[in-house]
Write an enzyme that holds these catalytic residues in place. Structure first.
Site, PDB file in Angstrom:
ATOM      1  N   HIS A 203       0.856  -1.191   0.000  1.00  0.00           N
ATOM      2  CA  HIS A 203       0.000   0.000   0.000  1.00  0.00           C
ATOM      3  C   HIS A 203       0.885   1.231   0.000  1.00  0.00           C
ATOM      4  CE1 HIS A 203      -3.424   2.611   0.801  1.00  0.00           C
ATOM      5  NE2 HIS A 203      -2.578   3.294   1.557  1.00  0.00           N
TER       6      HIS A 203
ATOM      7  N   ASP B 247     -15.479   1.935   7.210  1.00  0.00           N
ATOM      8  CA  ASP B 247     -14.439   2.879   6.791  1.00  0.00           C
ATOM      9  C   ASP B 247     -14.896   3.688   5.583  1.00  0.00           C
ATOM     10  OD1 ASP B 247     -11.719   4.046   6.646  1.00  0.00           O
ATOM     11  OD2 ASP B 247     -11.784   3.044   4.703  1.00  0.00           O
TER      12      ASP B 247
ATOM     13  N   ARG C 165     -15.043  12.113   6.857  1.00  0.00           N
ATOM     14  CA  ARG C 165     -13.798  12.823   7.226  1.00  0.00           C
ATOM     15  C   ARG C 165     -13.360  13.756   6.102  1.00  0.00           C
ATOM     16  NH1 ARG C 165     -10.144   8.196   7.605  1.00  0.00           N
ATOM     17  NH2 ARG C 165      -8.508   9.713   7.969  1.00  0.00           N
TER      18      ARG C 165
ATOM     19  N   SER D 106      -7.933   3.344   8.977  1.00  0.00           N
ATOM     20  CA  SER D 106      -8.640   3.284   7.702  1.00  0.00           C
ATOM     21  C   SER D 106      -7.886   2.388   6.716  1.00  0.00           C
ATOM     22  CB  SER D 106      -8.762   4.718   7.153  1.00  0.00           C
ATOM     23  OG  SER D 106      -9.179   4.723   5.829  1.00  0.00           O
TER      24      SER D 106
HETATM   25  N1  URA Z   1      -6.249   6.502   2.577  1.00  0.00           N
HETATM   26  C1  URA Z   1      -7.194   5.778   3.217  1.00  0.00           C
HETATM   27  O1  URA Z   1      -7.578   4.699   2.767  1.00  0.00           O
HETATM   28  N2  URA Z   1      -7.693   6.273   4.352  1.00  0.00           N
HETATM   29  C2  URA Z   1      -7.310   7.437   4.896  1.00  0.00           C
HETATM   30  O2  URA Z   1      -7.809   7.813   5.933  1.00  0.00           O
HETATM   31  C3  URA Z   1      -6.335   8.186   4.215  1.00  0.00           C
HETATM   32  C4  URA Z   1      -5.815   7.691   3.052  1.00  0.00           C
END
Ligand code: URA
Length: 439
Positions: A91, A170, A177, A192
Site C-alpha cells: 500500500h 471505513d 472525514r 482506515s
Molecule cells: N487513505 C485511506 O484509505 N484512508 C485514509 O484515511 C487516508 C488515506
C-alpha cells in the site's frame, strides 16, 4: 434513524464527551460506535464531532487497534489460504507519478508470490491505480471475489477495485472525514488503511509511506509515526508488515498522468525506465518477497529476463485489456523550456502533481471523469543538466483551456518560487529514506 436510548448500549453524546475531555475510549464504546454509525443509528453530525475530537486529542495504541478491528468487523474478510502460493500486498500513501503498483504486482507474481492489489481511484493531486489501468483499452477494474481468486491462482497478480464488502464502516467514515477536515489524523488514517488491508486477507504487507511536498505526510516525523502505527497494527493482526519511508519531494519517474504512467511502467517491465522507478520497484518487491518467506529469488533478475513482463501481459489480458493496444494520447500539448543553462535543482512534486491534475489527469469530485492522455512528461528532472531553450516538460490535455491554470501551479508552487528551478549543483536524492519493521 436516531438513537433509541432504550435499546442502544451507549449514548453517542457520552462517547463524544469522553474524547472531547481527552479520556480513553473503552472497547465497548468503540465497538458500539463503529457498528451504530454503520447501521445509521449514530448521526453524521455526532460522528463529525467525534472525529474532530479524535483529530485534536488522538487515540492510543489500544484504541486504534480496537477501532481498526471494529471497522474490519463491519464487513467481510477474504481468505486466500486456498491459494497454492503465499500472498503479499503493497500500500502506498500516494504520490505524484507513483505508478509503482503497475510493474510491482506482476514482478512479485513472477517471483512466486501472489499479489492481491485491491485499489482505488484517485482524488486530488495523486492519481489512482485504477484510473491509470483504465487507460488500457478493454481493461476492467470490477471483479467478483471468485474471479479475483481464480486470477490469483492462474496469473499470480490481480489489480482490481476494492469491493464494497470490505470495511464498509471505513467507506462511510472516510467520506465524512473528507468533508469535515478530519482526514489528517494519524490514528484514523492508520485504522482506515489497515482495516481494508487486514480484511483483504493478505499474508504479508509492505507500506510505502511517502514523505515530502507531494505526499500526505509533509514531514519525516509524521511519516514515521504513521508508518510505525500501521506496522504495529498489521503485526498485531498477524500480517507480516514492514514499511519503507520514501521520498516524495520530487515526482517519481518522468510520466505523471494515467496513460503516461502506464507507458513508463511498461518500459520498466521491458528492462528500461527511469532509475528511481526501477529502484523503488525492486526495493518494494524485495520487501514483499521477504515478508512472504521467499528469499532465494532476486526480483532484479525477473525484471531483466522478461518474466515480469510476461506476468504483466497475462494480468492485463485476464481483465479484458489488450497489452498491445495503443494507449490514448492527449490532443493538445504545450512545452515548458529552460530559460538558462544549468542543472535542475528543484522539481517540486506538489507543483507538478497539481499541474497534471489541472490538465485533467485527476478529479476534484469522486464522480468526475479523468482524461486518459492528460498529464505532464518530464524530459528533464531533478539533478539533470539542461541548456537554455531545451524542453524541460511537456504538458498534455484534451482541453487546452486548462493550460493556463496548470502552468500557474508550476509557477506558483514553493511559495511563489516555482516548481522547477535551475541552478548549478545537482542535489542528492535518496528514494528510500528508511525501513520500519515490527518491534
Ligand atoms: N487513505 C485511506 O484509505 N484512508 C485514509 O484515511 C487516508 C488515506
Amino acid at each position: 434513524m436516531t438513537e433509541n436510548p432504550a435499546t442502544e448500549a451507549y449514548d453517542a453524546v457520552d462517547v463524544i464527551r469522553t474524547k472531547r475531555d481527552k479520556h480513553e475510549l473503552t472497547d465497548g464504546q468503540i465497538d458500539w460506535l463503529v457498528d451504530a454509525y454503520t447501521r445509521g443509528v449514530v448521526a453524521e453530525e455526532q460522528m463529525s464531532a467525534l472525529t474532530m475530537a479524535i483529530l485534536l486529542n488522538g487515540m492510543n495504541r489500544d484504541e486504534i487497534a480496537r477501532w481498526t478491528n471494529a471497522m474490519i468487523a463491519s464487513g467481510e474478510r477474504l481468505d486466500f489460504s486456498i491459494l497454492s502460493r503465499p500472498t503479499a500486498d503493497k500500500h502506498s500513501t500516494g504520490g505524484v507519478g507513483d505508478k509503482i503498483t503497475l510493474p510491482l504486482a506482476p514482478l512479485v507474481a513472477a517471483c512466486g508470490v501472489a499479489v492481491p492489489q485491491l485499489s482505488g481511484r484517485g482524488l486530488g493531486h495523486t492519481g489512482g491505480t485504477l484510473d491509470k489501468l483504465e487507460s488500457i483499452p478493454g481493461w476492467r477494474a470490477a471483479l467478483s471475489n471468485e474471479e479475483m481468486l481464480a486470477q490469483l491462482e492462474d496469473v499470480g497478480a490481480v489489480i482490481c477495485a476494492a469491493g464494497s464488502g470490505l470495511a464498509p464502516a471505513d467507506k462511510k467514515l472516510y467520506a465524512l472525514r473528507d468533508v469535515t477536515g478530519t482526514v489528517e489524523s494519524i490514528p484514523m488514517i492508520s485504522a482506515s488503511i489497515m482495516s481494508k488491508k487486514i480484511a483483504e486477507g493478505t499474508g504479508a504487507l509492505v507500506l510505502d509511506v511517502k514523505v515530502g511536498s507531494g505526499a500526505f505526510m509533509k514531514t519525516e516525523a509524521d511519516a514515521r509515526e504513521l508508518a510505525r502505527t500501521m506496522v504495529d497494527l498489521g503485526t498485531d493482526a498477524g500480517v507480516v508488515t514492514t514499511a519503507l519511508l520514501t521520498d516524495m519531494s520530487t515526482p517519481l519517474g518522468r510520466g505523471i498522468g494515467n496513460a503516461l504512467e502506464v507507458t513508463e511502467s511498461v518500459a520498466v517491465l521491458a528492462g528500461g525506465g527511469p532509475a528511481d522507478v526501477v529502484e523503488l520497484t525492486i526495493a518494494l518487491a524485495r520487501e514483499m518477497l521477504a515478508g512472504a518467506g521467499v528469499t532465494d529469488v532476486d526480483p532484479a533478475d525477473a525484471l531483466a529476463d522478461g518474466r515480469a513482463m510476461d506476468a504483466w501481459r497475462r494480468m492485463i489480458a485476464a481483465q479484458g485489456g489488450d497489452p498491445d493496444a495503443e494507449l490514448p494520447v492527449a490532443t493538445h500539448t504545450e512545452e515548458i523550456r529552460a530559460d538558462r543553462d544549468g542543472v535542475i535543482v528543484r522539481m517540486d512534486a506538489l507543483g507538478v502533481g497539481v499541474a497534471a491534475w489541472r490538465l485533467g489527469a485527476g478529479r476534484a469530485r469522486k464522480e468526475d471523469p479523468v482524461q486518459a492522455g492528460a498529464g505532464v512528461y518530464l524530459h528533464k528532472t531533478l539533478g539533470e543538466q539542461v541548456k537554455a531553450g531545451e524542453v524541460i516538460a511537456t504538458l498534455h490535455t484534451d482541453t487546452p483551456e486548462r493550460f493556463t491554470r496548470a502552468i500557474d501551479s508550476l509557477d506558483t508552487a514553493c511559495d511563489g518560487a516555482g516548481a522547477i528551478a535551475i541552478g548549478s549543483v545537482a542535489p542528492e536524492r535518496s528514494i528510500v529514506i528508511d525501513r520500519i519493521s515490527a518491534g
